[in-house]
Every structure is written in C-alpha cells, then in structure tokens.
Write an enzyme that holds these catalytic residues in place. Structure first.
Site, short mmCIF file in Angstrom:
data_model
loop_
_atom_site.label_atom_id
_atom_site.label_comp_id
_atom_site.label_asym_id
_atom_site.label_seq_id
_atom_site.Cartn_x
_atom_site.Cartn_y
_atom_site.Cartn_z
CG PHE B 120 46.97 48.70 35.49
CD1 PHE B 120 45.85 47.92 35.22
CD2 PHE B 120 48.18 48.34 34.90
CE1 PHE B 120 45.92 46.81 34.40
CE2 PHE B 120 48.26 47.23 34.08
CZ PHE B 120 47.13 46.46 33.83
CD GLN B 121 49.57 44.42 35.82
OE1 GLN B 121 50.73 44.79 35.79
NE2 GLN B 121 49.12 43.41 35.09
#
Lengths: 173, 622
Positions: B120-121
């Site tokens: 994520f990210q």
C-alpha cells in the site's frame, strides 16, 4: 551482400561505485538522451566495492562528448575514459550452439574452428557448442561463415570488454 | 553499572535526521505527512527549534522549498510520505533540477521488507526521480542514514546545485543505530569533486580577455549561474571595467541593476527587443552560467551574432559547455571565481593594453536602443474593457521597494514582469525558468516570504496558473505568511492564446477559462470570493486608475491580500521571437514581424565600413 553505411561507434570505460541501481542510472542516461547502446558489460573490478563497465554506443564525436560529460556528472561514476581501437585491447566472447545433422556438418564446423582457433566446449550427437573469443569483427565473421554450413540454434555474446594497451590504465589513484 | 551510565542512548533513524538538519542549520521544513513519514513528523512534533510548514499539496512543498532556497541562497528542505505523496513531488523536483536549486527532499517509503511487493502506498521513487534529480538514495540500513543525509546536503548545494532525493523506509526511521558515531564528521565522495576553479581556467580567462578586448561589439550574457554563485558584484564590476553591455536570461534578473547604463534586460523568445538585437549584432558573446536553452537562442544557426560571433562560455557544469551552441573558448569554473580572476587580470593590464577595440558607436547604438524601449504607461482601458498588463507592471514598479521579492507563475504575466519591472538586487525575481511549471509561483512565494520575512513578497499570477495551486491560500492563512497576490484575470490561458492568435489562425482551442453569456464574459472563480472562503481579504480592480491604491492597500495589509485585475483579454506579450526564428527578426508591439535592419543600420564590420558609418546616423528610421 552490400554493407549498409555504418554508424560510428565509440567505446567508453567506466569505473563506478558498486551501488544498487547504478547500472540503471548509467543505462538510463543513454536512453534519456536518445543514444543507442550496442553493448554493455559490467562486473566487479580489481578494487572492492567498484565495478568496471565497458559500453559501446552509436554516435559521432559530439554525442560522445556529451555522454562523456554526463557520465562524469553521475555521483557513483569515479572515472570515465574513452577507448579507441589503436590504444585498447578489446575482446568479446561468444557461445555458439549449432545444429549438427551428420558427420559432414561436424567436420565442416571443426575445420572452421581450426581456422578461428575456437574451442568446442560441449558436443552431443545433434549439437555442438563453440566458444569464440576475439574482436567483435572476428565473431561476426565466424557467425556468418558458420551459418553457411549449419544452422545456429542459439547465440550468446558478452559484448566488448577492453583495457588500455600498454601502461596506461583506468584505476583509482 | 558505571559503564552503563556513561553509555549514550542509541539514536533512532528520525533522531539522526533531526540532528543532521539542526546541526546544518536547516530547520525550516516544508512538508505533508502520511503513513510512511509519520515517525519523522512525530520526532519533530513540539520541537520549537524546527519550523514545519504544512502545505496543502506535496508539489507545493517542493516549490516552497525552492522559493525558500532561491530567496535565501540556502538549502531548501521538503518531505512527503510514500507513494502518491512522493510522486506528487516529482514536478517540483524536476523544476528545481532545471533551475539548479539546492533542494533536499525526502519521503517515507514502505518497510524494507515490503519494498518490491506492491505494498500500500508503495512507488519506485528511485526509478521515478532518477531523471529529475542530481542524485538519489534509498536508505537500506540505519547506520548509513547520517552519512547519506550529510552527503545529500553536500551534493545538493555544491558545484552546480540541484535537488537530491532520499527514499526513507519506515522501519529505517524507527530503527536504532548501534554506531558510536551515527553521523560521520567527514564525508568522502570519490566520484563527486566539482571543478569550481583550476589553473587551466585561469589561462583560459587570459585568452577570453584577449578576445573580448579585441571585439568590436562584445556582449555579456549572464545566466542563472551568476545569481546562484552570488557573482553579481563581480559581474557589475566587469561590465564597468570593460564597458560591455549585459543581457541576461530570465533566471538572471537582478544580477545587474536594471538602471545600470549597460544593463539591457532579458533576451530570448519574450525578451526585450534591444537585448535580442544586441546579441544578434555581437561579434563576441561572453556567456556566464547559462544553458543556451532554445527559448533564448532561437535558430541555433543564427546564434549569436547571426551565426558569426565567437562564444566564450563560463560554466561550472562542463556538460553545459558546447551542448547546444558551439563554443570557441570553454571555461569550466564557478562564475564568481572566474569573474574575480577576470577582473583581477583586467586591473593588472597596463597602458595601451587596457584600451578596448570597441568603438563609441556601439554605445550610442545601445543607448539609443535602450531609449526606444521603455515601459509604457497605458492609462486607458483596452477595446474589450480590460486593464493592460503593462499598466499593472507600471504601477507595481512605482510602488515596489528595491528589496521586494517578485515571484511569478508561468505565462504571459511572467513575461510582462520580466519585461517591465526593474530589478536592482539579486534573488529578488523568482520564477520557473527551465521547466515552466504553472503552479510554481504561489508556493514559491510562500517559501520566499518564510526565507525573507522582512521583505515584501509580491506574487504575479495569471488566472490559469494560480488555479493550479490556489489551495495554498489555506497555508498562508494558517501560518500567517503574507504574500501580496496580484492575479491578472483575462479569462484565458493567455500565453497559449497568444500562440494560437499568431500561429494557429486564432483557433482558441482549450484556452478559454470562461464563456460569453448575453454578451457578457463570465468566468470562475471570483478570486476575491475564493480568498474570502480561506479567510483572506482582497480587492477586484476594473479601473486602471484604482490600481495604485489597491497595491498600496495590499502593501499595508498585515496578511495575504488578493488583487484581482480584470485584464484585457487580447493583450499579447510583445515583442516576441517566433519559435525557431532568429534573434534579429521579432514580432513588434504592433504584431508585425520586422528585422533589426528595419530599425537600425547594419553595424560596420571592417575599418573601411567604420569610416563610412561615422558620417551617418545610427538610427535613420526613427
């Protein structure tokens, strides 16, 4: 076979710090400036933590000058030098696996190997793997001659590596 | 037990970063938090020695750091979180890279164990920032952290400055460093030794001097490098010693006082007529710290001196020399050091050697060109009822203090400012030169004001570019940063509209920002109302006579004040060099393309021509 006008090539030798991603930075610099790399060889050098990279690229002296300066700007690049055929020893290695149908094929390849002073590194009833060492031109001419006799099943080339001839060297002071 | 007492507590990654930043005096940080940079934000929370300015977009954080760096000459620091936070920063890094601004940018990254797993990210910022930074680092071991930060600061601010990016995994920020000295005293970069001056450069300078002294029509072209290396005093001294006219690139505005008799102003596509003509008549061009971008050279075959002039190029970056323009005499050196040496050599000259070959006609010609090319005071409104941008610049030029900082966005307003405002001090004009980033100005103005709180900062923006980062109105309100915003609202993306008018048969594709209803032009937003939404005051000006008062009001205001100027829609920045054209042939204010020889006589090149020339007027057409 008429030969097409050859684009001039130049050879650059680099000594670089062996950091992850450094190859990407160097290759990326060529791509970004629209310069075609024809050969790229890199591995560890005589000094721990430093790699030696030899590259061949297409372009005239102006392209070369610009790439030389841009390479110098990369932080990981410690040394940049140009190598010319007159002042350098250049070698390339190729591994050529050819299809052998019969004894005539085999004999033909062996006699070619004699002329080129190649080594046969592996042989089976149906194939023969040959190690060719020399200049790019030598490998090119072996490849074209051997294709006249037999079919090349696989060909792998290392790209040119080079060192200065004589006492000149590219190393850390 | 005793040993344990003496033992220093181990530093975490974030503590090391904070320490390095504090020790180097870089305590103003522009940033935006997020998951992967949380540990660092937590570290600086409540630390009153560190000023953290929360911008409203990561791109703004980068631009603000550049504004800060450009105004102060110091390093600008910005930080963001991983993934989208860091990718948002890329435009700002590219802008700083082009304009050689010293920026240290770091962003959080996912934990080292997750890198490459599409977490994520997560984004590959090393790959993404490679082409737009001077250097970048991925920290994989907390023991490298102190060294990397020190190296990054050194690389960013020495040689030809530029942005350096550090990718900082979250676990590295939290890890404790077992080293006795987590921050090395000295750094050793074997592959980075910027060549700021050498004996060879000194010898080249002697040759350069000979070329300049023997020239009939020498011109100095000062680039952004003169400003970056703080060589303005030396430049003025050189111009005085040799009596050479100085033209500048837009990035070098302010390096020479615009009231100096030999200062001609900016050259290039939207440069002054006199500067472009001077360069196209020159026989020797002494270029200092410039890149010879296509926007200033025009047709390379005819640059400079219509292709016949000799070029001396001083630059700290060897790769810039000979890249675009063939150079007759290269000098790899820092602008300041080179100019100091050049001035020293001139002063050491004796007797006849000191006399220049340049003849007085050159100065008369320059003087006459300068007189023909003054800032107009257009009191009346345009045919469409708008105020001419020239008038705004005229009024601003009257009210502004020489130490005031002008920051611009990108577009017509930027060129009007560069044309008409008079700059007397270096680092007072901040603009996006190389990359031409719309949205740069407002955040950069914030950074400039933070760097120079006592200077008045004026932002000149267009209605197009201000909307790229108008949310920073929240930042100026929250942090009480005063920027005097002048928004030239013509309802168009004016620069592109101008090109469409001149080169695309007035087909205004995608450039109108409003529409005409019942014969009345409407556009959005109302910038004064927009300011109100952020708690800021402003004034809309539709009468040219009320401009001066509005500017006074902004100056007197205690916080950011917005002046929206209803600008004439069809106004064009002229003169203009058509793309790919030669500097000797420009569109004039009436929109006609005219050659230099429609205005002035061809300058004599030989002695016999010179004799003949002495008997006629310089400017027969006037």
């Amino acid at each position: 076979m008429a030969k097409a006008e050859k684009t001039p090539e130049f050879l650059v030798a680099l000594l670089v710090e062996d950091h992850p991603g450094v190859t990407m930075k160097i290759a990326g610099m060529f791509a970004r400036r629209g310069i075609n790399l024809t050969s790229f060889t890199g591995a560890s050098s005589e000094k721990k933590g430093f790699s030696r990279i030899i590259m061949k690229a297409e372009g005239d002296s102006k392209v070369f000058e610009q790439i030389y300066k841009q390479m110098n700007k990369l932080i990981e690049v410690v040394k940049v030098k140009t190598l010319l055929p007159d002042n350098a020893i250049m070698r390339e290695l190729a591994l050529v696996k050819v299809d052998i149908k019969d004894a005539i094929d085999r004999q033909a390849v062996i006699s070619l190997n004699d002329i080129f002073r190649n080594r046969v590194t592996n042989i089976t009833p149906k194939t023969m793997t040959i190690e060719v060492v020399g200049s790019t031109g030598k490998i090119d001419s072996f490849v074209s001659l051997v294709t006249e006799q037999v079919n090349i099943r696989e060909l792998a080339r290392t790209g040119t590596i080079a060192l200065y001839r004589g006492e000149d060297s590219i190393f850390m002071d | 037990m005793k040993d344990q007492k003496k033992k220093k507590p181990l530093l975490t990654g974030t503590a090391i970063i904070k320490k390095v930043l504090k020790e180097s005096g870089n305590t103003t940080l522009f940033g935006y938090p997020g998951g992967a940079i949380m540990p660092f934000f937590d570290e600086i929370f409540g630390d009153n020695k560190i000023r953290q300015i929360l911008m409203r977009h990561e791109q703004s954080a980068g631009h603000a750091a550049e504004g800060y760096a450009t105004a102060s000459g110091k390093l600008g620091v910005c930080m963001t979180t991983s993934g989208p936070g860091a990718t948002n920063l890329i435009t700002a890094l590219a802008n700083a890279f082009y304009d050689s601004a010293p920026i240290l940018a770091f962003s959080g990254q996912v934990n080292t164990s997750l890198i490459g797993n599409d977490a994520f990210q997560e984004a590959d910022l090393i790959g993404a920032t490679m082409a737009v930074t001077k250097h970048n680092y991925l920290v994989k071991d907390v023991r490298d952290l102190g060294r990397i930060f020190k190296e990054a600061m050194h690389i960013a601010s020495t040689g030809r400055p530029g942005p350096v990016f550090i990718d900082l995994p979250k676990d590295i920020q939290l890890a404790e460093c077992s080293l006795k000295e987590p921050i090395p005293e000295k750094i050793n970069l074997v592959g980075y030794k910027p060549n700021v001056y050498s004996k060879a450069a000194g010898r080249q300078i002697t040759h350069a001097l000979k070329m300049v002294m023997n020239a009939r029509y020498p011109v100095i072209l000062a680039g952004g490098g003169v400003s970056i290396s703080n060589a303005y005093q030396q430049l003025t001294e050189l111009a005085n010693l040799l009596k050479i006219p100085v033209v500048s690139t837009i990035k070098a505005k302010g390096v020479i006082d615009d009231y100096h008799p030999y200062a001609l102003g900016a050259i290039g596509m939207h440069g002054r007529q006199r500067s472009n003509f001077a360069v196209s008549e020159a026989d020797v061009l002494l270029a200092i710290g410039c890149r010879f971008s296509d926007r200033i050279t025009g047709d390379l075959d005819k640059f400079p001196g219509q292709g016949n002039a000799k070029v001396i190029h001083i630059d700290v970056d060897a790769a810039e020399i000979g890249k675009n323009v063939p150079v007759d005499l290269p000098i790899v050196a820092d602008a300041k050091l080179a100019l100091i040496e050049m001035n020293r050599q001139i002063r050491a000259l004796k007797g006849k050697k000191k006399e220049l070959k340049t003849n007085s006609w050159w100065y008369r010609w320059i003087k006459e060109m300068k007189e023909n090319d003054q800032i107009p005071n257009i009191v009346e409104k345009g045919p469409e009822g708008g105020i001419y941008p020239e008038k705004v610049m005229y009024e601003l030029d009257r009210i502004m203090n020489p130490r005031d900082i002008i920051v611009t966005e990108v577009g017509q307003h930027q060129m009007y400012a560069a044309h008409y405002l008079k700059f007397r001090h270096p680092r007072t004009f901040i603009t996006s030169g190389g990359l031409g980033t719309m949205g740069f100005g407002f955040p950069a103005a914030i950074g400039a004001k933070v760097a120079k709180p006592r200077s008045e900062v004026w932002l000149i923006a267009g209605d197009g570019s201000i909307q790229m980062n108008s949310h920073e109105m929240a930042t100026v309100k929250q942090h009480n940063i005063k920027v005097n915003m002048i928004i030239l609202n013509n309802g168009y993306l004016g620069m592109v509209r101008q090109w469409q008018e001149l080169f695309n048969e007035k087909r205004y594709a995608g450039t109108g920002l409003g529409f005409v209803r019942n014969g009345k032009q409407e556009y959005w937003p109302d910038f004064v109302k927009l300011g109100e939404a952020y708690g800021l005051k402003g004034r809309k000006v539709t009468d040219p006579r009320k401009l001066g008062k509005a500017l006074q009001e902004a100056k007197a205001s205690k916080e950011t004040f917005i002046i929206e100027v209803a600008t004439e829609k069809g106004s064009n920045v002229l003169p203009m060099l058509p793309p790919g054209g030669a500097l000797s042939s420009l569109y004039n204010r009436e929109g006609e393309q005219k050659s230099i020889y429609d205005y002035y006589r061809r300058l004599p090149r030989t002695d016999s021509e010179l004799k003949e020339f002495k008997s006629v007027r310089v400017n027969p057409i006037k």
